[in-house]
Scaffold this motif. Structure first.
Motif, PDB file in Angstrom:
ATOM      1  N   MET A   1       0.840  -1.202   0.000  1.00 45.29           N
ATOM      2  CA  MET A   1       0.000   0.000   0.000  1.00 45.29           C
ATOM      3  C   MET A   1       0.875   1.252   0.000  1.00 45.29           C
ATOM      4  O   MET A   1       1.923   1.283   0.636  1.00 45.29           O
ATOM      5  CB  MET A   1      -0.924   0.010   1.225  1.00 45.29           C
ATOM      6  N   GLU A  51      -3.686   2.740  -7.645  1.00 47.28           N
ATOM      7  CA  GLU A  51      -2.428   2.173  -7.172  1.00 47.28           C
ATOM      8  C   GLU A  51      -1.271   2.580  -8.085  1.00 47.28           C
ATOM      9  O   GLU A  51      -0.213   3.015  -7.609  1.00 47.28           O
ATOM     10  CB  GLU A  51      -2.517   0.645  -7.106  1.00 47.28           C
ATOM     11  N   ASP A  54      -0.587   6.347  -7.737  1.00 46.64           N
ATOM     12  CA  ASP A  54       0.138   6.645  -6.496  1.00 46.64           C
ATOM     13  C   ASP A  54       1.606   6.234  -6.608  1.00 46.64           C
ATOM     14  O   ASP A  54       2.499   6.940  -6.126  1.00 46.64           O
ATOM     15  CB  ASP A  54      -0.509   5.913  -5.317  1.00 46.64           C
TER      16      ASP A  54
END
Length: 260
Positions: A1, A51, A54
């Motif tokens: 993450m 994802e 980021d």
């Protein structure tokens, strides 16, 4: 993450030890955040997942982290005269574990490391998988896109370390002229004059990978704006300069016309 907000806080903490009144340090801080914005722009136009977006933004945040220490040690950003700032950035992050200040999850390490190390290469090395190449192309394009803003907003003296008057009195090296004329990315060690350096920045357009990057250049008229900052006084050099300007404009138009 990936927690990009936490990564930004860690970046602010890292750069807090550097003197922001030094123009070259301030330039690289602003550049870092603008490259983040450029990469986000590319990700949106490519319809990438959150994802991936980021991750691209994190790579952009870290791609030049070695620049600050490079300047403090050498008072120069010329890699071929000092150190390879991309490798130095990678070593800072992964050689001493600094990367964990920005992201706790190690699953992205290889992509981050490879993208940073390849972002300033004249040519991308062989052997990368398709997913890694995605992020290499994103940071290479994002970095080049913001360089056009940098070259407009900053003083010539802070970019080329000589006065505008001196730059305009110089000539264009034949090798650089020929490389640009043939729509080639310019090899930095070949540059002989400050006009050569300027042309090498504009020649970044010849290495843009994504069609949306080309559209970005066209939308903001970066080719015209970059060329218009200089005006060589020698009539022959001025004519060469205008010829290369037209080559660049034609290239951008050609690439734009090929976008489906």
């Amino acid at each position: 993450m990936i927690d990009f907000i936490q990564a930004q806080k860690a970046f602010q903490n890292y750069i807090s030890s550097y003197d922001m009144t030094i123009p070259s340090i301030r330039l690289k801080v602003v550049h870092t955040y603008k490259v983040v914005e450029c990469c986000e722009y590319l990700c949106q136009h490519l319809h990438l997942s959150k994802e991936d977006t980021d991750l691209a933004m994190l790579i952009a945040l870290l791609h030049d982290i070695g620049r600050f220490e490079q300047w403090m040690q050498y008072q120069s950003f010329a890699d071929h005269k000092t150190i390879d700032h991309a490798l130095f950035s990678s070593q800072l992050l992964f050689g001493k574990g600094l990367i964990r200040e920005f992201i706790s999850d190690s699953q992205y390490d290889d992509i981050i490391k490879n993208a940073i190390e390849q972002h300033n290469r004249y040519r991308i090395e062989d052997g990368f998988d398709e997913r890694t190449l995605l992020f290499i192309h994103l940071i290479r394009d994002g970095d080049k896109l913001d360089n056009f803003r940098v070259k407009e907003e900053e003083r010539i003296e802070d970019l080329l370390y000589v006065s505008l008057e001196q730059v305009n009195q110089e000539s264009i090296s034949d090798k650089i002229y020929q490389q640009f004329l043939h729509e080639q990315l310019i090899y930095a060690p070949d540059r002989q004059t400050h006009i050569d350096m300027w042309l090498s920045y504009i020649a970044f357009i010849f290495d843009l990978y994504y069609p949306c990057s080309v559209q970005y250049i066209q939308e903001y008229h970066w080719v015209e704006r970059s060329f218009d900052r200089l005006s060589p006084v020698n009539p022959h050099v001025y004519q060469q300069y205008m010829t290369l300007k037209q080559i660049a404009l034609d290239y951008i138009q050609k690439r734009s016309n090929n976008v489906v």
